[in-house]
Design an enzyme around this catalytic site. Structure first.
Site, PDB file in Angstrom:
ATOM      1  N   TYR A   1       0.872  -1.269  -0.027  1.00 11.55           N
ATOM      2  CA  TYR A   1      -0.293  -0.160  -0.131  1.00 11.55           C
ATOM      3  C   TYR A   1       0.702   1.162   0.026  1.00 11.55           C
ATOM      4  CZ  TYR A   1      -3.813   3.040   1.053  1.00 11.55           C
ATOM      5  OH  TYR A   1      -4.805   4.026   1.021  1.00 11.55           O
TER       6      TYR A   1
ATOM      7  N   PHE B   1      -8.450  20.585 -23.673  1.00 11.91           N
ATOM      8  CA  PHE B   1      -9.020  19.190 -23.999  1.00 11.91           C
ATOM      9  C   PHE B   1     -10.269  19.149 -23.211  1.00 11.91           C
ATOM     10  CE2 PHE B   1      -9.350  14.898 -23.127  1.00 11.91           C
ATOM     11  CZ  PHE B   1      -9.716  14.325 -24.276  1.00 11.91           C
ATOM     12  N   ASP B   2     -11.257  18.406 -23.522  1.00 12.97           N
ATOM     13  CA  ASP B   2     -12.639  18.312 -23.051  1.00 12.97           C
ATOM     14  C   ASP B   2     -12.692  18.022 -21.586  1.00 12.97           C
ATOM     15  OD1 ASP B   2     -12.320  15.636 -23.422  1.00 12.97           O
ATOM     16  OD2 ASP B   2     -13.800  15.423 -24.850  1.00 12.97           O
TER      17      ASP B   2
ATOM     18  N   ASP C   1       0.046  20.498 -20.038  1.00 12.47           N
ATOM     19  CA  ASP C   1      -0.640  19.471 -20.267  1.00 12.47           C
ATOM     20  C   ASP C   1       0.295  18.379 -21.171  1.00 12.47           C
ATOM     21  OD1 ASP C   1      -1.965  17.434 -21.230  1.00 12.47           O
ATOM     22  OD2 ASP C   1      -3.970  18.232 -21.182  1.00 12.47           O
TER      23      ASP C   1
ATOM     24  N   ALA D   1       0.375  15.373 -22.222  1.00 10.79           N
ATOM     25  CA  ALA D   1       0.086  14.198 -22.554  1.00 10.79           C
ATOM     26  C   ALA D   1       1.121  13.684 -23.651  1.00 10.79           C
ATOM     27  CB  ALA D   1      -1.365  14.121 -22.943  1.00 10.79           C
TER      28      ALA D   1
ATOM     29  N   LYS E   1      -0.711   8.088 -23.307  1.00 14.46           N
ATOM     30  CA  LYS E   1      -0.451   8.549 -24.667  1.00 14.46           C
ATOM     31  C   LYS E   1       1.058   8.286 -24.832  1.00 14.46           C
ATOM     32  CE  LYS E   1      -4.425  10.821 -24.057  1.00 14.46           C
ATOM     33  NZ  LYS E   1      -5.124  10.864 -22.873  1.00 14.46           N
TER      34      LYS E   1
ATOM     35  N   HIS F   1     -21.576  13.458 -27.184  1.00 18.73           N
ATOM     36  CA  HIS F   1     -21.010  12.396 -28.494  1.00 18.73           C
ATOM     37  C   HIS F   1     -20.866  11.398 -27.804  1.00 18.73           C
ATOM     38  CE1 HIS F   1     -17.468  14.344 -26.613  1.00 18.73           C
ATOM     39  NE2 HIS F   1     -16.560  13.588 -27.156  1.00 18.73           N
TER      40      HIS F   1
HETATM   41  N1  F0G Z   1      -4.998  16.027 -21.836  1.00 20.19           N
HETATM   42  C1  F0G Z   1      -5.086  15.784 -23.260  1.00 20.19           C
HETATM   43  C2  F0G Z   1      -4.452  16.596 -24.304  1.00 20.19           C
HETATM   44  C3  F0G Z   1      -5.731  14.610 -23.711  1.00 20.19           C
HETATM   45  O1  F0G Z   1      -5.683  14.306 -24.961  1.00 20.19           O
HETATM   46  C4  F0G Z   1      -6.438  13.724 -22.622  1.00 20.19           C
HETATM   47  C5  F0G Z   1      -7.023  12.623 -23.257  1.00 20.19           C
HETATM   48  C6  F0G Z   1      -6.223  14.059 -21.759  1.00 20.19           C
HETATM   49  C7  F0G Z   1      -5.787  15.281 -20.874  1.00 20.19           C
HETATM   50  C8  F0G Z   1      -7.209  13.356 -20.298  1.00 20.19           C
HETATM   51  O2  F0G Z   1      -6.284  12.293 -19.986  1.00 20.19           O
HETATM   52  O3  F0G Z   1      -7.761  10.306 -20.721  1.00 20.19           O
HETATM   53  O4  F0G Z   1      -5.772  10.133 -19.435  1.00 20.19           O
HETATM   54  O5  F0G Z   1      -7.928  11.206 -18.413  1.00 20.19           O
HETATM   55  N2  F0G Z   1      -7.450  12.209 -24.342  1.00 20.19           N
HETATM   56  C9  F0G Z   1      -8.055  11.121 -24.939  1.00 20.19           C
HETATM   57  C10 F0G Z   1      -8.194  11.152 -26.212  1.00 20.19           C
HETATM   58  C11 F0G Z   1      -9.149  10.624 -24.122  1.00 20.19           C
HETATM   59  O6  F0G Z   1      -8.812  10.540 -27.054  1.00 20.19           O
HETATM   60  O7  F0G Z   1      -7.532  12.290 -26.987  1.00 20.19           O
HETATM   61  P1  F0G Z   1      -6.848  10.653 -19.605  1.00 20.19           P
END
Ligand code: F0G
Length: 461
Positions: A73, A125-126, A216, A218, A259, A451
């Site tokens: 843990y 990002f969304d 960010d 990713a 990613k 979507h």
């Molecule tokens: N930031 C970026 C630029 C992303 O593309 C994503 C996720 C996230 C944050 C969120 O990360 O999914 O690990 O919580 N993008 C995916 C996509 C879902 O299909 O582009 P997560």
């Protein structure tokens, strides 16, 4: 590198069979999924380009690492491996593991935002946008103008418009801004990179106004590779050195390791500031888990610590970006309106130019996604009106999404050029008969993030 750099620097040891379906079967599957490709069972898909997130193939070293998972843990050995690797690449002393990117965003926004306070970035990002809004904050996209022009060439279309950034801070007032958060590469416009000069300029503005600036991250390694290839002064630097310089310009980062971590699950928040780290720890324990695992199993921490090193390999990255570029160029050569230049992790199709006869409120992106599945069993993601727009049922007023695109995201180390050729041929086939493409209508949809779960139907069968 010589001609070997045009070839995958690995060979295949384990294979995952794909199911071959008939056109009739796909028709049934699509109907059952209410024409929403998110609702199609993955086994019914032949080439799955829905996302590059969590879909990477792991290496033999990562799979071997899985077996060394220490599931204690507190203080498991894999955590210390991961912490060391992240510190080495980012230079940030304080690391918090999370189970994917969005909890890291949630914690960062909880620290920096409150109602009425804005968050500035290139394009949120969304999920990041959702976390900003959940805190009562206001997300503001400040990507350069070229970033929204799908047919214009520019080496760094993810760049922040520095003039706009400064004007926005002056207009709203310093005290009304909570955070600057820049996404590298910029996912929303097709994995377009941000230049080092731009990150440096953002840093200068942030310092002038005393604002915190985060990345960010990713797709940080893909961004670093584009800097190496396109920005003066970086050609002889390694991807790792460039990444280190990128991180040094910010106060910390959020990361979806799904990613450029080359793993199937994971994320982290990394910070320079100890005070913020202490604050973040409390959120982490409540939301994710103890500070040395944060929602991940020990084995997954180990796979990530290895993946973060592999993604910095020049041969890997050269081939990764080459594969996506060749895929996109097949489409461009056939006249298909793909976003230019081709980005790091995906090819995006501009539906406003692909099928101008379908108005945005009839969801041309979803129409193509459905047709692509029917034609070749390919799954792609519509990112346009259904995802980012809205229509007021009472007034009939339409709020339009600025981009209407279909994203063909390429998983890392998963598909061969042959798979992508099949998809390119399928897109070209549909493009040649694009006048036959019909719009879609909503049968049912939730009020936000519609979507993912909406039920659709073709306007004309
Ligand atoms: N930031 C970026 C630029 C992303 O593309 C994503 C996720 C996230 C944050 C969120 O990360 O999914 O690990 O919580 N993008 C995916 C996509 C879902 O299909 O582009 P997560």
């Amino acid at each position: 590198m010589d001609f070997l750099s045009n070839v995958e620097p690995y060979r295949i040891k384990v294979v995952e069979p794909l199911k071959i379906t008939t056109h009739e079967e796909r028709q049934q599957v699509l109907k059952k999924a209410h024409y929403n490709i998110f609702k199609i069972p993955a086994e019914e898909v032949f080439v799955d380009l829905l996302t590059d997130s969590g879909t990477s193939a792991m290496s033999q070293y990562q799979w071997a690492g899985i077996m060394t998972g220490d599931e204690s843990y507190a203080g498991c050995r894999n955590w210390f491996h991961l912490e060391e690797v992240i510190r080495d690449i980012t230079g940030y002393p304080y690391i918090l593991p999370t189970h994917q990117g969005r909890p890291a965003e949630n914690i960062l926004m909880a620290i920096h935002l409150k109602p009425g306070i804005s968050a500035l970035g290139n394009m949120f990002f969304d999920t990041t946008e959702a976390h900003v809004l959940n805190k009562g904050g206001l997300p503001i996209d400040l990507v350069i103008e070229e970033g929204l022009q799908t047919d214009q060439d520019h080496p760094f279309k993810g760049n922040v418009d520095i003039d706009k950034l400064e004007q926005t801070i002056k207009r709203l007032g310093r005290e009304k801004i909570g955070i600057i958060h820049v996404t590298v590469t910029c996912n929303n416009n097709g994995g377009q990179p941000v230049s080092m000069a731009n990150l440096r300029a953002v840093r200068e503005v942030a310092d002038r106004y005393g604002l915190p600036f985060y990345l960010d991250a990713a797709r940080f390694a893909e961004n670093a590779y584009f800097i190496q290839q396109r920005e003066a002064g970086y050609a002889s630097k390694s991807i790792k050195e460039i990444a280190q310089e990128m991180f040094s310009l910010a106060d910390g980062c959020t990361m979806s390791s799904k990613k450029d971590g080359l793993v199937n699950i994971g994320g982290f928040l990394a910070l320079k500031d100890e005070q913020k780290y202490r604050q973040a720890q409390q959120f982490l324990i409540a939301l994710e888990g103890f500070i040395t695992y944060g929602g991940m199993a020990g084995r997954d921490l180990e796979a990530l610590s290895i993946g973060l090193r592999e993604v910095l390999d020049q041969a890997y990255m050269t081939n990764r970006v080459r594969q996506v570029r060749i895929f996109g160029e097949q489409l461009l050569q056939a006249g298909v309106p793909a976003l230019q230049p081709i980005g790091g992790h995906c090819v995006m199709l501009d539906m406003k130019r692909f099928s101008p006869h379908i108005p945005q409120e009839h969801f041309p992106a979803e129409a193509l996604a459905a047709q692509l599945y029917l034609d070749s069993g390919t799954r792609a993601c519509g990112l346009g009106q259904l995802a980012f727009g809205s229509e007021d049922a009472q007034t009939g007023q339409v709020h339009y999404s600025p981009l209407e695109v279909v994203r063909l995201a390429v998983p890392r180390r998963v598909y061969t050029d042959n798979h992508l050729k099949l998809v390119a041929d399928s897109v070209i086939r549909i493009y040649e008969e694009r006048n036959k493409l019909h719009g879609m209508q909503i049968v049912w949809a939730p009020p936000v993030l519609r979507h993912f779960t909406a039920d659709l139907a073709p306007l004309q069968e």
